[in-house]
Motif scaffolding. Sequence first.
Motif, PDB file in Angstrom:
ATOM      1  N   PRO A  36      -6.721   3.739  18.513  1.00  7.96           N
ATOM      2  CA  PRO A  36      -7.885   4.424  17.978  1.00  7.96           C
ATOM      3  C   PRO A  36      -9.155   3.543  17.315  1.00  7.96           C
ATOM      4  N   VAL A  40     -11.289   5.883  12.954  1.00  7.47           N
ATOM      5  CA  VAL A  40      -9.909   6.704  12.986  1.00  7.47           C
ATOM      6  C   VAL A  40      -9.084   6.181  12.223  1.00  7.47           C
ATOM      7  N   GLU A  41      -8.597   4.987  12.411  1.00  7.11           N
ATOM      8  CA  GLU A  41      -7.448   4.515  11.667  1.00  7.11           C
ATOM      9  C   GLU A  41      -7.598   4.735  10.035  1.00  7.11           C
ATOM     10  N   VAL A  44      -7.217   8.296   8.914  1.00 11.78           N
ATOM     11  CA  VAL A  44      -5.796   8.854   8.913  1.00 11.78           C
ATOM     12  C   VAL A  44      -5.010   8.053   7.564  1.00 11.78           C
ATOM     13  N   HIS A 221      -4.496  11.745  22.207  1.00 11.80           N
ATOM     14  CA  HIS A 221      -4.319  10.418  21.665  1.00 11.80           C
ATOM     15  C   HIS A 221      -4.493   9.512  22.846  1.00 11.80           C
ATOM     16  N   ALA A 226      -7.912   9.909  19.528  1.00 13.50           N
ATOM     17  CA  ALA A 226      -7.396  10.195  18.312  1.00 13.50           C
ATOM     18  C   ALA A 226      -6.165   9.955  18.072  1.00 13.50           C
ATOM     19  N   PRO A 227      -5.547   9.757  16.681  1.00 15.94           N
ATOM     20  CA  PRO A 227      -4.303   9.348  16.295  1.00 15.94           C
ATOM     21  C   PRO A 227      -3.067  10.096  17.154  1.00 15.94           C
ATOM     22  N   VAL A 228      -2.117   9.281  17.563  1.00 20.33           N
ATOM     23  CA  VAL A 228      -0.864  10.024  18.149  1.00 20.33           C
ATOM     24  C   VAL A 228      -0.380  11.299  17.212  1.00 20.33           C
ATOM     25  N   ASN A 230      -1.667  14.411  18.449  1.00 16.50           N
ATOM     26  CA  ASN A 230      -2.574  15.483  18.335  1.00 16.50           C
ATOM     27  C   ASN A 230      -2.685  15.826  19.708  1.00 16.50           C
ATOM     28  N   VAL A 272      -2.942  13.305  10.371  1.00 13.81           N
ATOM     29  CA  VAL A 272      -3.261  12.865  11.469  1.00 13.81           C
ATOM     30  C   VAL A 272      -4.468  13.453  12.365  1.00 13.81           C
ATOM     31  N   GLY A 275      -8.053  12.334  11.814  1.00 12.22           N
ATOM     32  CA  GLY A 275      -8.588  11.360  12.675  1.00 12.22           C
ATOM     33  C   GLY A 275      -9.313  11.890  14.034  1.00 12.22           C
ATOM     34  N   ALA A 279     -12.878  10.549  15.900  1.00 11.03           N
ATOM     35  CA  ALA A 279     -12.716  10.212  17.495  1.00 11.03           C
ATOM     36  C   ALA A 279     -13.788  11.157  18.313  1.00 11.03           C
TER      37      ALA A 279
END
Length: 387
Positions: A36, A40-41, A44, A221, A226-228, A230, A272, A275, A279
């Motif tokens: 990300p 984004v990080e 989250v 992701h 985007a975060p893992v 999604n 999650v 994020g 993103a």
Amino acid sequence: MNTIIAQDFLDWRDVRDAYVLQTPLLNLNNAAVSPPTKIVEAAVIEAIRFTSQNPDYNMWSKIDLALPSIKQDLAELIDCDADEIALNRNSSEGLSTAIFGIPLAAQDEVVICPWNYPSARAGWLQRESREGIKVVEAKFDLMADDDQILAAYADAITSRTKVLHLTHMVHWTGRVLPVKELCRMAQGRGIVTVIDGAQTFAQMPVSFRGLGCDYFITSLHKWLGAPVGNGMLVVNKNRIADTWPLMAPFDKPLPVIEKFDHWNLGTYSSAVQSGIAPAVAFHKRIGAARMHARLKELTLHWVNQARSIPGFRLHTPIKPTSLGAVVLFSIDGQDMRKLERILREAWQVHVKYREVGPIKGLRVSPHVYMTESELDRFVTALRASVG
């Protein structure tokens, strides 16, 4: 990030600075999971902390209020209506929703191919074993031209064909298939189309309306960053009512897209999903066309150097219109699994060994945060590793 993106110019160094640092390995397997951006990080982490203060209330009465806006943002990227989008965890979950949710009777036929994602193939074969549908394979070489691929599917279709399961970009090699033409072929015969778009969404311009499919599935992701955890399922409005949800809803299912949404899982992490919006915003600042052009540029940069390595063999067509970030290669006389290990352990370069049919090679997939000098480092390591 202070980047100002002009109409025809983008400073990729600023894009690099926006991303979380990749260390200690040079990450050339973004086709699996992309990092990300820092924004984004941070979103989250902030959402996780906010959730912890009052979990039950803050997740579902606060954080989830953003979901309609998130769907609208995604709808603008994929060219569909927001009420055709369901949010889930990944492509495998979205594919399973379509595979197990499309109504079929015994002896109805579904056309797949040898290059579809393994769990998707397994899903259709499970329905064949349990329900008596018939799974038919369209067989073609991944280096075949589009006309040959279209012919292979046309030969596999019969009067009993009800579904075409199509992979937009084959994850093994990066080959982009002519799915728009295949969807047009299916529409003329009343056949439902399912597109696995895990590798194309956000890597290149994709239009749900333009493809003309019934279901489009992707992970957020990968190329969106985007975060893992999604994923996105797009279902044509005309198919929503008749499609069964993968998980039975808590309330009586209504003929609306929400019956496929993540909350049917029970308790899930809302954090999650916080994020996704940043993103999407970052991706829009770059633009899908510019993203695709840059990924193509990076791929050609390393491929054109690696071609001079004795025995270097590409298993991905280098087509100007469809080439993206994902390429599979092998080197004659080399143990490619061993080469993957040497690159990682001796050179701290992370690529992915892939084996599909007779092909054994290394998949390379840079992302836009990478630089030409890093790809030079990869090619230097590759030359040294093969002697």
